[in-house]
Design a protein around this motif. Sequence first.
Motif, PDB file in Angstrom:
ATOM      1  N   ILE A 109       0.833  -1.197   0.000  1.00 56.75           N
ATOM      2  CA  ILE A 109       0.000   0.000   0.000  1.00 56.75           C
ATOM      3  C   ILE A 109       0.871   1.252   0.000  1.00 56.75           C
ATOM      4  O   ILE A 109       0.628   2.202  -0.750  1.00 56.75           O
ATOM      5  CB  ILE A 109      -0.948  -0.001   1.216  1.00 56.75           C
ATOM      6  N   SER A 110       1.910   1.252   0.822  1.00 55.99           N
ATOM      7  CA  SER A 110       2.769   2.441   0.929  1.00 55.99           C
ATOM      8  C   SER A 110       3.471   2.754  -0.388  1.00 55.99           C
ATOM      9  O   SER A 110       3.739   3.917  -0.684  1.00 55.99           O
ATOM     10  CB  SER A 110       3.804   2.237   2.034  1.00 55.99           C
ATOM     11  N   VAL A 111       3.723   1.726  -1.185  1.00 60.57           N
ATOM     12  CA  VAL A 111       4.412   1.912  -2.462  1.00 60.57           C
ATOM     13  C   VAL A 111       3.463   2.404  -3.545  1.00 60.57           C
ATOM     14  O   VAL A 111       3.865   3.131  -4.459  1.00 60.57           O
ATOM     15  CB  VAL A 111       5.081   0.587  -2.899  1.00 60.57           C
ATOM     16  N   ASN A 112       2.179   2.046  -3.437  1.00 63.61           N
ATOM     17  CA  ASN A 112       1.261   2.252  -4.561  1.00 63.61           C
ATOM     18  C   ASN A 112       0.153   3.280  -4.345  1.00 63.61           C
ATOM     19  O   ASN A 112      -0.395   3.789  -5.321  1.00 63.61           O
ATOM     20  CB  ASN A 112       0.583   0.914  -4.906  1.00 63.61           C
ATOM     21  N   VAL A 113      -0.191   3.581  -3.101  1.00 57.08           N
ATOM     22  CA  VAL A 113      -1.389   4.384  -2.843  1.00 57.08           C
ATOM     23  C   VAL A 113      -1.013   5.700  -2.173  1.00 57.08           C
ATOM     24  O   VAL A 113      -0.218   5.722  -1.222  1.00 57.08           O
ATOM     25  CB  VAL A 113      -2.382   3.608  -1.952  1.00 57.08           C
ATOM     26  N   ALA A 114      -1.591   6.787  -2.661  1.00 58.73           N
ATOM     27  CA  ALA A 114      -1.339   8.108  -2.081  1.00 58.73           C
ATOM     28  C   ALA A 114      -1.907   8.183  -0.664  1.00 58.73           C
ATOM     29  O   ALA A 114      -2.869   7.495  -0.312  1.00 58.73           O
ATOM     30  CB  ALA A 114      -1.969   9.193  -2.947  1.00 58.73           C
ATOM     31  N   LEU A 115      -1.323   9.046   0.132  1.00 58.58           N
ATOM     32  CA  LEU A 115      -1.686   9.133   1.544  1.00 58.58           C
ATOM     33  C   LEU A 115      -3.141   9.514   1.767  1.00 58.58           C
ATOM     34  O   LEU A 115      -3.719   9.199   2.808  1.00 58.58           O
ATOM     35  CB  LEU A 115      -0.774  10.147   2.250  1.00 58.58           C
ATOM     36  N   ASP A 116      -3.737  10.209   0.814  1.00 59.45           N
ATOM     37  CA  ASP A 116      -5.113  10.670   1.011  1.00 59.45           C
ATOM     38  C   ASP A 116      -6.157   9.601   0.688  1.00 59.45           C
ATOM     39  O   ASP A 116      -7.359   9.856   0.781  1.00 59.45           O
ATOM     40  CB  ASP A 116      -5.377  11.925   0.174  1.00 59.45           C
ATOM     41  N   HIS A 117      -5.713   8.403   0.296  1.00 56.91           N
ATOM     42  CA  HIS A 117      -6.696   7.362  -0.042  1.00 56.91           C
ATOM     43  C   HIS A 117      -6.219   5.993   0.418  1.00 56.91           C
ATOM     44  O   HIS A 117      -6.402   4.987  -0.265  1.00 56.91           O
ATOM     45  CB  HIS A 117      -6.954   7.370  -1.552  1.00 56.91           C
ATOM     46  N   ILE A 118      -5.572   5.933   1.583  1.00 57.90           N
ATOM     47  CA  ILE A 118      -5.020   4.686   2.096  1.00 57.90           C
ATOM     48  C   ILE A 118      -6.143   3.737   2.520  1.00 57.90           C
ATOM     49  O   ILE A 118      -7.033   4.128   3.287  1.00 57.90           O
ATOM     50  CB  ILE A 118      -4.100   4.959   3.303  1.00 57.90           C
ATOM     51  N   PRO A 119      -6.130   2.484   2.062  1.00 55.99           N
ATOM     52  CA  PRO A 119      -7.132   1.518   2.534  1.00 55.99           C
ATOM     53  C   PRO A 119      -6.919   1.161   3.995  1.00 55.99           C
ATOM     54  O   PRO A 119      -5.806   1.265   4.527  1.00 55.99           O
ATOM     55  CB  PRO A 119      -6.871   0.287   1.646  1.00 55.99           C
ATOM     56  N   ASN A 120      -7.985   0.729   4.640  1.00 55.20           N
ATOM     57  CA  ASN A 120      -7.853   0.127   5.959  1.00 55.20           C
ATOM     58  C   ASN A 120      -7.237  -1.261   5.809  1.00 55.20           C
ATOM     59  O   ASN A 120      -7.540  -1.974   4.844  1.00 55.20           O
ATOM     60  CB  ASN A 120      -9.225  -0.007   6.634  1.00 55.20           C
ATOM     61  N   VAL A 121      -6.387  -1.649   6.746  1.00 54.05           N
ATOM     62  CA  VAL A 121      -5.797  -2.990   6.759  1.00 54.05           C
ATOM     63  C   VAL A 121      -6.124  -3.620   8.099  1.00 54.05           C
ATOM     64  O   VAL A 121      -5.779  -3.066   9.147  1.00 54.05           O
ATOM     65  CB  VAL A 121      -4.277  -2.934   6.534  1.00 54.05           C
TER      66      VAL A 121
END
Length: 216
Positions: A109-121
């Motif tokens: 997630i940290s490599v692919n997703v911008a901070l403003d749309h982080i999925p819940n894990v």
Amino acid sequence: MSGLGDELPREVGALFSDTYTEESRYKFCGRELSIIQHFGANLGVAAPVWDAALSLCNYFEEHKLDFKGKKVIELGAGTGIVGILVSLLGGLVTITDLPHALPQIRKNISVNVALDHIPNVCALSWGIDQVHFPQDYDFVLGADIVYLKETYDHLVQTLLHLCGPRTTILLSSKMRKEHGAMDFFQNILPQYFNVEIVKRNAEGDINIYRVTRFQN
């Protein structure tokens, strides 16, 4: 590809005796993904990007599925590639697996997703933890999570909890005869849900199923 418990099918477990990290790149729906896979006994079947996950991502692309603003949960996420793609497509995503798989998911997630749309894990053990999750998801997703017969009842319990009257479940599965995948989709799941095949990859022996609750 993991759900309840850490037991591996015997022939699969032998694949993970060595420990190493591999990074692979994929492109779906106009998004480029970089997915890290930590191979080794610790992650086992949760480590790789399985072909069923790639088939599900291709299905999203082919059918131009609209996830924008939709509430989505992925089960047995492994690397998290499916949930990450849906997040990039605007979905409000929760990505789940057993606790040992979560660091790999968070890294991807940290490599692919911008901070403003982080999925819940979140950790989710089928048949146990589902009661802590909502019951109104728009989509429930799973790729190659049907491979241990002893987990099938727990998976059904989890799907019944997560799936409301307007929920669409999409399950992509390698149809392993030795693990009873066909029995699950033809005999077990239809006792509780409407089940239809929406895509068949004969070469890879992978089916994608659309599953919905019975309507009163």
